[in-house]
Scaffold this motif. Structure first.
Motif, PDB file in Angstrom:
ATOM      1  N   ASP A 107       0.847  -1.192   0.000  1.00  0.00           N
ATOM      2  CA  ASP A 107       0.000   0.000   0.000  1.00  0.00           C
ATOM      3  C   ASP A 107       0.884   1.244   0.000  1.00  0.00           C
ATOM      4  OD1 ASP A 107      -2.289  -1.532   0.067  1.00  0.00           O
ATOM      5  OD2 ASP A 107      -2.420  -1.489   2.248  1.00  0.00           O
ATOM      6  N   THR A 108       0.482   2.249  -0.735  1.00  0.00           N
ATOM      7  CA  THR A 108       1.252   3.482  -0.842  1.00  0.00           C
ATOM      8  C   THR A 108       1.256   4.222   0.490  1.00  0.00           C
ATOM      9  OG1 THR A 108       0.694   3.657  -3.165  1.00  0.00           O
ATOM     10  CG2 THR A 108       1.419   5.672  -2.091  1.00  0.00           C
ATOM     11  N   ASP A 109       2.422   4.761   0.826  1.00  0.00           N
ATOM     12  CA  ASP A 109       2.525   5.611   2.010  1.00  0.00           C
ATOM     13  C   ASP A 109       3.141   6.945   1.594  1.00  0.00           C
ATOM     14  OD1 ASP A 109       5.355   5.379   1.937  1.00  0.00           O
ATOM     15  OD2 ASP A 109       5.307   3.609   3.205  1.00  0.00           O
TER      16      ASP A 109
END
Length: 167
Positions: A107-109
């Motif tokens: 997941d993008t952070d």
């Protein structure tokens, strides 16, 4: 520096490389999971086969070759394989012992990003492709006097390309 601010500066550096002395690479916001383990030859070969690579390369003691299969020779020194946005890296670290690293997107952070780099292949490997493509991963420091700086995290092989390397 936020990724938004970095990308603004990156655009200006492309327009006028004299601004910073060099053109900055474009950073793409994304995240990566890195799982690393030490395996013997048999388990390392099973890991490569289970990965089902689409592209890859392998280095033996006397040659480097492109390969999408698990290595067939026992004198493997290093290799990297890619499938979609995931990659598997294998490196000999001792007698019958390999460091095996799986890199996969997560997941993008807000604190991780990558830039892409094309590396020209030597003539003996240029049958279908002209360059290897790597993602250089960066993580924004969250601590101390380094806070806000983009620091190198890892390098990930993502496949081959016929595009030319940027000058």
């Amino acid at each position: 520096m936020s990724l938004e601010n970095y990308n603004r500066l990156q655009v200006h550096s492309q327009d006028d490389p004299r601004l910073l002395g060099n053109a900055l690479p474009k950073l793409t916001n994304a995240s990566i999971n890195i799982l690393s383990e030490q395996l013997n030859t048999e388990h390392m070969l099973q890991k490569i086969k289970g990965f089902t690579p689409a592209e890859g390369w392998v280095m033996y003691r006397d040659q480097v070759e492109m390969s999408t299969e698990e290595p067939t020779r026992k004198d493997l020194i290093e290799g990297e394989w890619a499938h979609n946005n995931n990659s598997l890296k294998v490196k000999l670290i001792g007698a019958d012992l390999f460091q095996v690293t799986l890199m996969s997107h997560a997941d993008t952070d807000d604190i991780t990003a990558f830039s892409e780099q094309k590396v020209m292949l030597r003539q003996s490997l240029k049958n279908e492709f002209t360059c290897a493509v790597y993602r250089c991963w960066w993580r924004q420091s969250q601590e101390g006097d380094q806070k806000g700086r983009w620091l190198p995290l890892t390098q990930q092989f993502v496949g081959f390309s016929n595009e030319k390397e940027r000058a």
